[in-house]
Write a protein that holds these residues in place. Sequence first.
Motif, PDB file in Angstrom:
ATOM      1  N   ILE A   1       0.987  -0.993  -0.088  1.00 20.65           N
ATOM      2  CA  ILE A   1      -0.032  -0.094  -0.120  1.00 20.65           C
ATOM      3  C   ILE A   1       0.813   1.371  -0.090  1.00 20.65           C
ATOM      4  O   ILE A   1       1.555   1.475   1.145  1.00 20.65           O
ATOM      5  N   CYS A   2       0.662   1.986  -0.942  1.00 20.22           N
ATOM      6  CA  CYS A   2       1.556   3.181  -1.183  1.00 20.22           C
ATOM      7  C   CYS A   2       1.402   4.348   0.021  1.00 20.22           C
ATOM      8  O   CYS A   2       0.231   4.459   0.373  1.00 20.22           O
ATOM      9  N   GLU A   3       2.512   4.527   0.453  1.00 19.25           N
ATOM     10  CA  GLU A   3       2.422   5.678   1.535  1.00 19.25           C
ATOM     11  C   GLU A   3       2.066   7.137   1.074  1.00 19.25           C
ATOM     12  O   GLU A   3       1.637   7.979   1.952  1.00 19.25           O
ATOM     13  N   HIS A   4       2.044   7.324  -0.238  1.00 18.18           N
ATOM     14  CA  HIS A   4       1.492   8.649  -0.614  1.00 18.18           C
ATOM     15  C   HIS A   4      -0.037   8.818  -0.523  1.00 18.18           C
ATOM     16  O   HIS A   4      -0.387   9.635   0.433  1.00 18.18           O
ATOM     17  N   MET A   5      -0.881   8.188  -1.006  1.00 17.17           N
ATOM     18  CA  MET A   5      -2.331   8.177  -1.045  1.00 17.17           C
ATOM     19  C   MET A   5      -3.044   6.720  -1.051  1.00 17.17           C
ATOM     20  O   MET A   5      -4.385   6.682  -1.320  1.00 17.17           O
TER      21      MET A   5
ATOM     22  N   HIS B   1       6.877   0.233  -7.591  1.00 15.58           N
ATOM     23  CA  HIS B   1       6.390   1.382  -8.616  1.00 15.58           C
ATOM     24  C   HIS B   1       4.917   1.628  -8.461  1.00 15.58           C
ATOM     25  O   HIS B   1       4.108   0.628  -8.882  1.00 15.58           O
ATOM     26  N   CYS B   2       4.445   2.966  -8.127  1.00 14.01           N
ATOM     27  CA  CYS B   2       3.196   3.119  -7.833  1.00 14.01           C
ATOM     28  C   CYS B   2       2.517   3.922  -9.063  1.00 14.01           C
ATOM     29  O   CYS B   2       3.159   4.899  -9.644  1.00 14.01           O
ATOM     30  N   PRO B   3       1.556   3.031  -9.639  1.00 16.29           N
ATOM     31  CA  PRO B   3       0.844   3.837 -10.863  1.00 16.29           C
ATOM     32  C   PRO B   3       0.199   4.996 -10.629  1.00 16.29           C
ATOM     33  O   PRO B   3      -0.192   5.767 -11.554  1.00 16.29           O
ATOM     34  N   CYS B   4      -0.062   5.401  -9.531  1.00 12.48           N
ATOM     35  CA  CYS B   4      -1.079   6.541  -9.429  1.00 12.48           C
ATOM     36  C   CYS B   4      -0.219   7.591  -9.710  1.00 12.48           C
ATOM     37  O   CYS B   4      -0.474   8.762 -10.105  1.00 12.48           O
ATOM     38  N   HIS B   5       1.051   7.982  -8.990  1.00 17.54           N
ATOM     39  CA  HIS B   5       1.687   9.400  -8.949  1.00 17.54           C
ATOM     40  C   HIS B   5       2.963   9.065  -8.976  1.00 17.54           C
ATOM     41  O   HIS B   5       4.130  10.058  -8.801  1.00 17.54           O
ATOM     42  N   GLY B   6       3.690   7.715  -9.159  1.00 16.37           N
ATOM     43  CA  GLY B   6       4.863   7.446  -9.614  1.00 16.37           C
ATOM     44  C   GLY B   6       5.970   7.485  -8.405  1.00 16.37           C
ATOM     45  O   GLY B   6       7.371   7.314  -8.779  1.00 16.37           O
ATOM     46  N   SER B   7       5.275   7.107  -7.169  1.00 15.63           N
ATOM     47  CA  SER B   7       6.554   6.570  -6.104  1.00 15.63           C
ATOM     48  C   SER B   7       7.203   5.646  -6.446  1.00 15.63           C
ATOM     49  O   SER B   7       6.681   4.327  -7.019  1.00 15.63           O
ATOM     50  N   LEU B   8       8.385   5.508  -6.254  1.00 12.02           N
ATOM     51  CA  LEU B   8       9.562   4.624  -6.115  1.00 12.02           C
ATOM     52  C   LEU B   8      10.027   3.861  -4.816  1.00 12.02           C
ATOM     53  O   LEU B   8      10.260   4.725  -4.279  1.00 12.02           O
TER      54      LEU B   8
HETATM   55 FE1  FES Z   1       1.379   6.205  -4.819  1.00 10.27          FE
HETATM   56 FE2  FES Z   1       0.325   8.465  -5.167  1.00 10.27          FE
HETATM   57  S1  FES Z   1      -0.639   7.081  -4.297  1.00 10.27           S
HETATM   58  S2  FES Z   1       2.406   7.831  -5.886  1.00 10.27           S
END
Ligand code: FES
Length: 141
Positions: free
Chosen positions: A59-63, A85-92
Motif C-alpha cells: 500500500i503506497c504511503e502517498h495516497m 512502482h506506484c501507478p498513481c503518482h509514480g512513487s518508487l
Molecule cells: Fe502512490 Fe500517489 S498513491 S504515488
Amino acid sequence: TGLTSFPKVKVANINDLQVNQPITFNYPLENEPNYLVKLGQPAEGGIGPNNDIVAFSAICEHMGCIYHFETSLTPYGGPNVPGGHCPCHGSLYDYLEKAKVVGGPAPCPVPMVQLVLDSSTGDIYAVGMNPPTIYDHGTPC
Ligand code: FES
C-alpha cells in the motif's frame, strides 16, 4: 491500522520462491496486502541463506494506491534497483534498502514485514511490521 501485537502467520515455503516473482499475502489484516519476494541479491534486512528475501506492505504511503513490484526501477539519478512502482503518482521504493523512497511523492518508505525462516522446514512466517503503522488516510507516516 497500528497494532501493538502481531500474529505469526505462515506466508510461504522457501522452496516455492522464484527470483523476482513476488507472492502477495494479506497481513496483518485481510485488507492489507504485502509482497514477499526473493530478489536474487542481498538486501538490507533480507532473510534466507542469501539474505535476499524481503516483504513489504503493498500500500503506497502517498495516497494508498496498491503499487506494483518491478525488477528494475529507474530512480531519478540513481542506479536501477528492484522495488515498488506506484501507478498513481509514480512513487518508487527501493527494496534493497528497506523500501527507501527513490522517486515520486511518497513521504516515507512502506513498512517492512518482519519475517522469520524456520530452517528445518523452510517455512517463512510473518511476525510483525516495521514500522507498525500501515498506511491510513490522513495519518502522517
Ligand atoms: Fe502512490 Fe500517489 S498513491 S504515488
